[in-house]
Design a protein around this motif. Structure first.
Motif, mmCIF file in Angstrom:
data_model
loop_
_atom_site.group_PDB
_atom_site.id
_atom_site.type_symbol
_atom_site.label_atom_id
_atom_site.label_comp_id
_atom_site.label_asym_id
_atom_site.label_seq_id
_atom_site.Cartn_x
_atom_site.Cartn_y
_atom_site.Cartn_z
ATOM 1 N N TYR A 101 -23.328 -23.179 -10.871
ATOM 2 C CA TYR A 101 -23.373 -23.220 -9.417
ATOM 3 C C TYR A 101 -24.019 -24.523 -8.933
ATOM 4 O O TYR A 101 -24.856 -25.114 -9.620
ATOM 5 C CB TYR A 101 -24.184 -22.040 -8.872
ATOM 6 N N ILE A 102 -23.626 -24.918 -7.730
ATOM 7 C CA ILE A 102 -24.208 -26.085 -7.078
ATOM 8 C C ILE A 102 -24.682 -25.685 -5.689
ATOM 9 O O ILE A 102 -23.956 -25.006 -4.947
ATOM 10 C CB ILE A 102 -23.177 -27.236 -6.958
ATOM 11 N N ILE A 103 -25.916 -26.087 -5.331
ATOM 12 C CA ILE A 103 -26.392 -25.913 -3.958
ATOM 13 C C ILE A 103 -25.919 -27.125 -3.165
ATOM 14 O O ILE A 103 -26.366 -28.244 -3.414
ATOM 15 C CB ILE A 103 -27.927 -25.800 -3.905
ATOM 16 N N ASN A 104 -25.017 -26.905 -2.229
ATOM 17 C CA ASN A 104 -24.409 -28.027 -1.516
ATOM 18 C C ASN A 104 -25.267 -28.447 -0.320
ATOM 19 O O ASN A 104 -26.187 -29.232 -0.468
ATOM 20 C CB ASN A 104 -22.987 -27.661 -1.074
ATOM 21 N N GLU A 105 -25.016 -27.924 0.841
ATOM 22 C CA GLU A 105 -25.798 -28.291 2.025
ATOM 23 C C GLU A 105 -26.191 -27.020 2.760
ATOM 24 O O GLU A 105 -25.455 -26.525 3.617
ATOM 25 C CB GLU A 105 -25.000 -29.214 2.952
ATOM 26 N N PRO A 106 -27.355 -26.455 2.435
ATOM 27 C CA PRO A 106 -27.774 -25.188 3.046
ATOM 28 C C PRO A 106 -27.918 -25.305 4.561
ATOM 29 O O PRO A 106 -28.234 -26.378 5.094
ATOM 30 C CB PRO A 106 -29.132 -24.918 2.394
ATOM 31 N N THR A 107 -27.703 -24.191 5.231
ATOM 32 C CA THR A 107 -27.910 -24.117 6.680
ATOM 33 C C THR A 107 -28.782 -22.912 7.001
ATOM 34 O O THR A 107 -28.648 -21.851 6.373
ATOM 35 C CB THR A 107 -26.580 -23.999 7.438
ATOM 36 N N ILE A 108 -29.667 -23.088 7.956
ATOM 37 C CA ILE A 108 -30.529 -22.005 8.420
ATOM 38 C C ILE A 108 -30.419 -21.955 9.932
ATOM 39 O O ILE A 108 -30.741 -22.932 10.627
ATOM 40 C CB ILE A 108 -31.992 -22.223 8.003
ATOM 41 N N THR A 109 -29.933 -20.846 10.433
ATOM 42 C CA THR A 109 -29.773 -20.678 11.874
ATOM 43 C C THR A 109 -30.477 -19.405 12.315
ATOM 44 O O THR A 109 -30.882 -18.574 11.485
ATOM 45 C CB THR A 109 -28.291 -20.606 12.266
ATOM 46 N N GLY A 110 -30.598 -19.234 13.596
ATOM 47 C CA GLY A 110 -31.216 -18.029 14.118
ATOM 48 C C GLY A 110 -31.155 -18.008 15.624
ATOM 49 O O GLY A 110 -30.545 -18.883 16.262
ATOM 50 N N SER A 111 -31.804 -17.032 16.204
ATOM 51 C CA SER A 111 -31.881 -16.947 17.658
ATOM 52 C C SER A 111 -33.061 -16.078 18.043
ATOM 53 O O SER A 111 -33.498 -15.220 17.265
ATOM 54 C CB SER A 111 -30.587 -16.372 18.252
ATOM 55 N N ILE A 112 -33.573 -16.314 19.231
ATOM 56 C CA ILE A 112 -34.616 -15.456 19.786
ATOM 57 C C ILE A 112 -34.145 -14.963 21.153
ATOM 58 O O ILE A 112 -33.403 -15.655 21.854
ATOM 59 C CB ILE A 112 -35.978 -16.186 19.907
#
Length: 591
Positions: free
Chosen positions: A497-508
């Protein structure tokens, strides 16, 4: 007697998570030679409680073929390769908590020089070590020398020192007390380590926080009082064993090369803190209930023996069973590594050691060492003498250890959200993410109080709290599988496996009050903020999650039972803070 006809209750399931030393290889950890001894894994300690049953399966990738000819139907299909298996594990957060140990009373307290505080009593500190977190009281300087501290030195078993919050603290007397604070890692530690990749250990003392990806000096997993999980370019895999059982109807799925690919959490005043982790696996092995020819004979511990399966058959017309349909034996480079773990269940009325059984009886466990047609070779540490198993109905059933799972969870009564200016987390500067910053004449309890002006630029100072109705984080590791179609000589993909470009999103989401109305404009002009969530207020059972820099979008207003609420989506970003480590960009920590 045929196989049981009853359905399997899927919720009667137990899941075990076992570390893999080599991705994609079951780490059985045999007691001796793999070909003759029992595996030690999974252990009872590897059991993991879930809120929903994982649906573990593996699909194929196919191509259609077609040739010209006089027939109307000329199509056929071929299997190209097996796809990676994907499934979700949903589970409650289960902080381990803390306990006190090695309490010492009647301690003489002095200030040898500067900020150093010395505690002394003959034989009081035998079990104390440098780096341990201790709780001190009775020094006569409650703000600067009472509370949580790290053992700085231990000249002998009679003396330890620690660092006070200011130089020359007003300590005196011989009535001080101390105790070691012992922290237990959360149940989900194994998943979080592999989901984020990075782990650091810290102390909850006033000087115990460490920025970046390094643990606090002299603090390890054995004496930490805080653990933080953060993003790191590391691939660590698990074997996931899931056994479902109802009476004699049993089935087990073993997913190898299992890697967490995503993580999500939603916080609101509703239920216990719950996480969802997506997984990807390179191969799924199956073990099911099978009927055996009862003429097995005597069984000797440490000696392999053969069992002939009589059911289930692929086709009703078949004269023999294909044992690989319901059992497995994994071999890597031609060497046996692990097989199905099973027991032999002899039904009531069967004959064992010359006697007729009056109740269903299980024998084993055993491990499948080899498979040849309908014959399964088993090995184990069980002995059945005097003719062994000779008559009756005998089932081969999947086996995993019996365990009692912990049901301790953390509720969301004390959940709180924080938003602050995105400043660099630096020991030489703000230490934005510190949970117990050091300030002279300020106790641990008041370190992050709203009135403590010296720490108002720290994210978790109460002055930065927001009244929100919900907040969520979604982390996608962006795992890619470039080796999926490698011609490796088999249909299953590698655990590469390769970790490419992680994203972290959310909302309040929050109800709009006058103090929050400024967000409508200010987030347009200054969208980069730090965001954090804290759950719980019991020492050892506090969870914090957050990011040093997130980009907030302009809020969207809507109606909420007659009031105005706003939804604010955000994305965790690199920011312009000069951070070179991912450790501060997004973290989940327990303390």
């Amino acid at each position: 007697m045929a196989l049981p006809q009853g359905l399997n209750r899927s919720r009667s399931a137990i899941v075990f998570l076992v570390n893999e030393a080599t991705p994609g290889t079951i780490d059985a950890n045999h007691t001796g030679s793999a070909t003759t001894t029992l595996p030690q894994n999974p252990l009872a300690a590897d059991a993991f409680g879930l809120t929903t049953v994982p649906i573990i399966g593996q699909q194929g990738n196919y191509s259609d073929t077609s040739e010209i000819g006089p027939e109307l139907i000329t199509t056929d299909r071929v299997l190209n390769y097996m796809e990676y298996s994907t499934f979700d594990l949903e589970y409650y957060a289960k902080p381990g908590g803390i306990v006190a140990a090695d309490a010492a009373t009647g301690l003489t307290v002095t200030n040898p020089a500067g900020t150093s505080v010395q505690l002394a009593k003959v034989g009081a500190f035998t079990n104390y070590n440098v780096g341990d977190t201790i709780r001190v009281s009775g020094t006569q300087d409650a703000a600067n020398a009472d509370g949580l501290y790290i053992v700085a030195t231990k000249p002998d078993n009679d003396t330890i020192t620690y660092t006070a919050k200011k130089s020359t603290p007003a300590v005196a007397g011989a009535a001080a007390t101390a105790e070691r604070v012992v922290f237990t890692l959360p149940k989900e530690d194994k998943i979080l380590r592999r989901c984020f990749g990075g782990t650091k250990f810290m102390s909850t003392a006033h000087n115990g926080y460490s920025t970046g990806d390094s643990s606090t000096a002299n603090v390890t997993s054995t004496n930490a009082t805080c653990v933080s999980y953060f993003l790191q370019n590391t691939i660590q895999t698990l074997s996931v064993h899931s056994r479902q059982f109802t009476d004699d109807s049993m089935q087990m799925y073993t997913a190898t090369g299992a890697l967490p690919t995503s993580f999500s959490a939603t916080f609101a005043k509703d239920g216990a803190v719950t996480y969802t982790s997506g997984f990807q696996s390179n191969r799924v092995f199956y073990t099911g209930t099978a009927e055996c020819n009862p003429a097995i004979g005597a069984i000797t511990s440490g000696t392999n023996f053969d069992v002939i399966l009589t059911s289930p058959k692929r086709h009703g017309k078949d004269s023999t069973v294909t044992a690989t349909d319901v059992t497995f034996a994994q071999s890597i480079a031609g060497n046996f590594t692990a097989g199905s773990q099973v027991k032999l269940r002899v039904k009531s009325g069967g004959t064992v050691s010359g006697s007729t059984l009056t109740a269903d009886t299980d024998y084993g466990p055993f491990e499948v060492k080899a498979i040849n047609g309908a014959t399964v070779t088993l090995g184990g540490a069980t002995t059945i003498g005097a003719g062994g198993i000779s008559a009756g109905t005998v089932y081969l059933i999947p086996f995993l250890p019996d365990v009692a799972l912990s049901t301790s969870v953390i509720d969301q009564r004390k959940v709180q959200v924080f938003m602050a200016d995105a400043v660099k987390d630096s020991t030489a500067g703000e230490n934005l993410l510190d949970y117990n910053p050091s300030n002279a004449d300020v106790s641990d309890t008041n370190a992050l109080a709203a009135a403590t002006s010296a720490t108002q630029d720290h994210l978790f100072n109460l002055i930065n709290s927001l009244d929100v109705t919900s907040v969520n984080f979604d982390f996608d590791r962006a795992i890619t599988t470039p080796a999926l179609t490698e011609m490796s000589g088999e249909e299953f993909p590698p655990a590469s496996y390769i970790i490419n470009e992680p994203t972290i999103t959310g909302s309040i989401t929050l109800l709009l009050r006058p103090k929050d109305f400024q967000l409508m404009n200010s987030l347009r002009e200054e969208p980069r903020r730090a965001i954090g969530v804290r759950v719980g207020d019991t020492e050892g059972k506090i969870i914090e999650m957050g990011a040093a820099s997130a980009f907030f979008e302009v809020p969207t207003p809507s109606d909420a039972d007659g009031a105005t609420q706003i939804d604010i989506p955000f994305t965790v970003i690199r920011g312009d803070l000069g951070e070179t480590s991912d450790a501060n960009k997004f973290f989940v920590r327990y303390r």
